[in-house]
Design an enzyme around this catalytic site. Structure first.
Site, PDB file in Angstrom:
ATOM      1  N   ASP A  40      28.262  77.626  12.902  1.00  0.00           N
ATOM      2  CA  ASP A  40      28.301  78.627  13.969  1.00  0.00           C
ATOM      3  C   ASP A  40      29.739  78.997  14.328  1.00  0.00           C
ATOM      4  O   ASP A  40      30.661  78.193  14.152  1.00  0.00           O
ATOM      5  CB  ASP A  40      27.656  78.057  15.246  1.00  0.00           C
ATOM      6  CG  ASP A  40      26.147  77.878  15.119  1.00  0.00           C
ATOM      7  OD1 ASP A  40      25.604  78.091  14.022  1.00  0.00           O
ATOM      8  OD2 ASP A  40      25.526  77.502  16.131  1.00  0.00           O
ATOM      9  N   ASP A  41      29.884  80.175  14.895  1.00  0.00           N
ATOM     10  CA  ASP A  41      31.085  80.633  15.617  1.00  0.00           C
ATOM     11  C   ASP A  41      32.171  81.268  14.743  1.00  0.00           C
ATOM     12  O   ASP A  41      33.189  81.718  15.256  1.00  0.00           O
ATOM     13  CB  ASP A  41      31.741  79.532  16.479  1.00  0.00           C
ATOM     14  CG  ASP A  41      30.848  79.048  17.603  1.00  0.00           C
ATOM     15  OD1 ASP A  41      29.734  79.591  17.753  1.00  0.00           O
ATOM     16  OD2 ASP A  41      31.259  78.129  18.326  1.00  0.00           O
ATOM     17  N   HIS A  91      25.204  85.745  15.904  1.00  0.00           N
ATOM     18  CA  HIS A  91      25.420  84.734  16.955  1.00  0.00           C
ATOM     19  C   HIS A  91      25.940  85.440  18.206  1.00  0.00           C
ATOM     20  O   HIS A  91      26.735  84.873  18.939  1.00  0.00           O
ATOM     21  CB  HIS A  91      26.415  83.697  16.415  1.00  0.00           C
ATOM     22  CG  HIS A  91      26.484  82.409  17.182  1.00  0.00           C
ATOM     23  ND1 HIS A  91      25.383  81.700  17.579  1.00  0.00           N
ATOM     24  CD2 HIS A  91      27.555  81.686  17.624  1.00  0.00           C
ATOM     25  CE1 HIS A  91      25.773  80.602  18.216  1.00  0.00           C
ATOM     26  NE2 HIS A  91      27.080  80.571  18.270  1.00  0.00           N
ATOM     27  N   HIS A  95      29.653  85.586  22.057  1.00  0.00           N
ATOM     28  CA  HIS A  95      29.183  84.241  22.406  1.00  0.00           C
ATOM     29  C   HIS A  95      28.624  84.186  23.827  1.00  0.00           C
ATOM     30  O   HIS A  95      28.909  83.270  24.605  1.00  0.00           O
ATOM     31  CB  HIS A  95      30.310  83.203  22.220  1.00  0.00           C
ATOM     32  CG  HIS A  95      29.779  81.859  21.781  1.00  0.00           C
ATOM     33  ND1 HIS A  95      29.562  80.833  22.664  1.00  0.00           N
ATOM     34  CD2 HIS A  95      29.402  81.395  20.570  1.00  0.00           C
ATOM     35  CE1 HIS A  95      29.082  79.786  22.003  1.00  0.00           C
ATOM     36  NE2 HIS A  95      28.972  80.104  20.728  1.00  0.00           N
ATOM     37  N   TYR A 127      25.055  78.363  22.453  1.00  0.00           N
ATOM     38  CA  TYR A 127      24.716  77.192  23.295  1.00  0.00           C
ATOM     39  C   TYR A 127      23.226  76.850  23.234  1.00  0.00           C
ATOM     40  O   TYR A 127      22.767  75.992  23.988  1.00  0.00           O
ATOM     41  CB  TYR A 127      25.076  77.424  24.779  1.00  0.00           C
ATOM     42  CG  TYR A 127      26.424  78.055  25.017  1.00  0.00           C
ATOM     43  CD1 TYR A 127      27.587  77.291  24.969  1.00  0.00           C
ATOM     44  CD2 TYR A 127      26.538  79.418  25.295  1.00  0.00           C
ATOM     45  CE1 TYR A 127      28.824  77.866  25.201  1.00  0.00           C
ATOM     46  CE2 TYR A 127      27.774  80.001  25.523  1.00  0.00           C
ATOM     47  CZ  TYR A 127      28.906  79.231  25.478  1.00  0.00           C
ATOM     48  OH  TYR A 127      30.127  79.816  25.708  1.00  0.00           O
ATOM     49  N   HIS A 181      30.248  73.688  13.205  1.00  0.00           N
ATOM     50  CA  HIS A 181      30.996  74.858  13.681  1.00  0.00           C
ATOM     51  C   HIS A 181      32.210  75.087  12.795  1.00  0.00           C
ATOM     52  O   HIS A 181      33.023  74.173  12.630  1.00  0.00           O
ATOM     53  CB  HIS A 181      31.455  74.649  15.129  1.00  0.00           C
ATOM     54  CG  HIS A 181      30.310  74.570  16.081  1.00  0.00           C
ATOM     55  ND1 HIS A 181      29.565  73.427  16.243  1.00  0.00           N
ATOM     56  CD2 HIS A 181      29.744  75.507  16.892  1.00  0.00           C
ATOM     57  CE1 HIS A 181      28.602  73.660  17.123  1.00  0.00           C
ATOM     58  NE2 HIS A 181      28.679  74.908  17.531  1.00  0.00           N
TER      59      HIS A 181
HETATM   60 ZN   LIG Z   1      28.279  79.083  19.101  1.00  0.00          ZN
END
Ligand SMILES: [Zn+2]
Length: 211
Positions: A40-41, A91, A95, A127, A181
């Site tokens: 993620d991210d 995503h 965020h 989250y 991540h």
């Molecule tokens: Zn994230």
């Protein structure tokens, strides 16, 4: 270890999430010798190349949940993720936390993050925080919400890599969806755990595929 309240919430999600969010994906237990790695991210110039290089060494395919603003900033990394055979999902644009974001705004952000990636329809809520209504509206648009059944806690600066490693190893089953991540913040722990985890799972005869 992560704070007790956060951990309780994660346990709750794994047990009761499938009831609260019908149709959302938490794991794929039918995949008897596969682990689904998710990142993620990203994309992030400091972390994504390390992840891609490591995956390549293990002939592993993974799923990347990309933040829209990072996609706009690093199209070269998006191209590389795609060219190396990985799957990409959205995503959100910035965020956003679903609990604090009005539903129309949230759904629009999720949609935009997917539209930046041709044909993408997997979405991971930042989250893991998502209102039921947001989930329903996304599902009505053909978006597949993806949660997880294992968190590596690589984002948690209070955790030592060894703790992340042991926790992730213990919790992962065939068909698990494991969260990592590719971010600058997670990199110190990710570097300490990703190659070891991949070697451990490969030695068990497991392979690594996209969702
Ligand atoms: Zn994230």
């Amino acid at each position: 270890m992560p704070s007790a309240s956060l951990r309780r919430w994660h346990e709750w999600m794994v047990r009761l999430g499938p009831i609260r969010y019908p149709g959302a994906l938490f794991s794929k237990p039918q995949d008897t010798s596969v682990v689904h790695l998710t990142f993620d991210d990203g994309p992030c110039p400091k972390a994504t190349p390390f992840v891609l290089d490591t995956l390549k060494k293990f002939d592993a395919k993974a799923t990347f949940f990309l933040i829209g603003k990072n996609v706009q900033q690093h199209p070269d990394l998006v191209d590389r993720i795609r060219a190396e055979g990985h799957l990409m999902g959205g995503h959100s644009m910035h965020h956003e936390n679903g609990w604090n974001t009005p539903t129309p705004e949230y759904v629009r952000s999720a949609r935009q993050s997917l539209d930046l990636l041709e044909g993408a329809y997997f979405f991971r809520p930042p989250y893991g925080r998502l209102k039921k209504k947001q989930h329903q509206q996304l599902a009505a648009q053909g978006v597949q919400t993806v949660f997880w059944d294992v968190l590596s806690y690589d984002y948690d600066t209070q955790m030592r890599p060894k703790e992340c490693l042991e926790h992730t190893r213990k919790r992962t089953r065939p068909g698990s969806v494991v969260v990592f991540h590719d971010s600058q913040k997670a990199l110190p722990r990710l570097q300490g755990i990703l190659p070891e985890l991949l070697a451990h799972w490969r030695d068990k005869g497991w392979s690594f595929r996209t969702l």
